[in-house]
Design an enzyme around this catalytic site. Sequence first.
Site, PDB file in Angstrom:
ATOM      1  N   LYS A  77       0.862  -1.186   0.000  1.00 16.48           N
ATOM      2  CA  LYS A  77       0.000   0.000   0.000  1.00 16.48           C
ATOM      3  C   LYS A  77       0.886   1.220   0.000  1.00 16.48           C
ATOM      4  CE  LYS A  77      -4.474   0.890   0.304  1.00 16.48           C
ATOM      5  NZ  LYS A  77      -5.626   0.025  -0.011  1.00 16.48           N
TER       6      LYS A  77
ATOM      7  N   ASP B 290      -6.962   4.071  -4.860  1.00 22.27           N
ATOM      8  CA  ASP B 290      -7.643   3.900  -3.576  1.00 22.27           C
ATOM      9  C   ASP B 290      -8.312   5.263  -3.342  1.00 22.27           C
ATOM     10  OD1 ASP B 290      -7.659   1.842  -1.163  1.00 22.27           O
ATOM     11  OD2 ASP B 290      -7.440   3.794  -0.228  1.00 22.27           O
TER      12      ASP B 290
HETATM   13  N1  GLU Z   1      -7.344  -0.013  -3.138  1.00 25.99           N
HETATM   14  C1  GLU Z   1      -8.070  -1.217  -3.425  1.00 25.99           C
HETATM   15  C2  GLU Z   1      -8.060  -2.128  -2.221  1.00 25.99           C
HETATM   16  O1  GLU Z   1      -8.091  -1.647  -1.095  1.00 25.99           O
HETATM   17  C3  GLU Z   1      -7.602  -1.872  -4.717  1.00 25.99           C
HETATM   18  C4  GLU Z   1      -6.153  -2.223  -4.758  1.00 25.99           C
HETATM   19  C5  GLU Z   1      -5.671  -2.723  -6.123  1.00 25.99           C
HETATM   20  O2  GLU Z   1      -6.464  -2.801  -7.047  1.00 25.99           O
HETATM   21  O3  GLU Z   1      -4.481  -3.032  -6.202  1.00 25.99           O
HETATM   22  O4  GLU Z   1      -8.088  -3.318  -2.296  1.00 25.99           O
END
Ligand code: GLU
Length: 445
Positions: free
Chosen positions: A125, A165
């Site tokens: 992340k 996100d």
């Molecule tokens: N931000 C999204 C999550 O919390 C998607 C992450 C992604 O597609 O890599 O899963």
Amino acid sequence: MYTLDGIMQELERKNPAQPEFIQAVREVLESVIDTVNDNPVYEKYRIIERMTEPDRIYTFRVDWEDDEGNLQVNRGYRVQFNNALGPYKGGLRFHSSVTLGGLKFLGFEQTLKNSLTTLPMGGGKGGSDFNPRGKSDSEILRFCRSFMTELQKYVGPDTDVPAGDIGVGAREIGFLYGQYKRIRGENTGVLTGKGLGYGGSLVRPEATGYGTMYFAQAMLESHQDSLQGKRISLSGFGNVAWGAAMKATELGATVVTISGPDGYIYDEEGVGTPEKWAYMQYLRSSNNDVVAPYAKRFGAKFIEGKKPWEVPVDLAFPCAIQNELSLQDAELLVANGVKYIVETSNMGCQAEAMNYFISHRIPFAPGKAANAGGVAVSGLEMSQNAMHLAWSAAEVDQRLKDIMINIHHSCITEGMEDDGYVNYAKGANIAGFKKVADTMVQLGY
Ligand code: GLU
């Protein structure tokens, strides 16, 4: 033997002032501690210590110039949490509340969530305390360029694949990808959530919202129930809320609320029509972080400064941000007869709220299971990029549906309790954990 108190004390000592990270780890450990102690190999390989320590963390300064010509300074991050199952994978969050502790919580959750999808993705992340709200397109472009100038050193299609996100949507992904391409001269699947013209996947924008509704559908079916005729409240008014509202409406339910930082909308007629969502999209793109104008436009009610959890509904879907639903909200929902909770934001419920639902035997789907559809379709986008082809919407949607049903099945397998109640949170934690832990054992240290 590991003890929960022993592990948590050490973790708090090592991660001071990171309450969300501590909360997320505690919630998982409470579920998996017995499984861990039943398998001595996990202790031998120090799996708990290794899974709660990110592989590495990058922080960097992001300088950019605002429209008045002033230099602004933000902080950028990428937390590469765990790559046992595949390249680090997870979104970038641009929001003023972003801190390292918050991103560690999200990276930890992402590792288990990605494991649940069964696709080969590790967890990561990143993001910044930069807030895109109220910024012009050119300010966002300059910020994204500066951010990617640094981030490109750490990511790649086979090593670490960021995505969107909160605060990072199609526009930001485009700007970030443009800069990556400019510096590296490569067309690769280094980011997901890309536009369709440069390697994006159909159904990715809707995927988190559709996925959570497919999960809800499976959950209701397993309780001999269906979404037909149900009343639903959801929070937020972004991409996730949009996909969820549209799919819920298609499946015969009525979504009666959405919310923003200014309050919530109560729309008895249902919010899930293309016209209403086009209007919300317009509100978002005009950088107004508010839902109030919806009430006037469509003759609905606006309740200022409150969250939608006071509305009596059959199902509630927190879709905005972590810890958005408190114990008090949970008590009110249960008193008003809520039948199911589908957490769609990451850790949307405070620990006490989640425990309240579970102790009242309300089926409670945790975010890491219910919202996994977004990253699952990101995984499918990576597959399409690797093959240099594009699947039809129907194909992606079917795969998404299969993945969500499969995650639901894993929750039942690992989460069924003696009285027949399915503890989905526990099931998701055990299923997600086991795969990562077993793989780490197989890989050696
Ligand atoms: N931000 C999204 C999550 O919390 C998607 C992450 C992604 O597609 O890599 O899963």
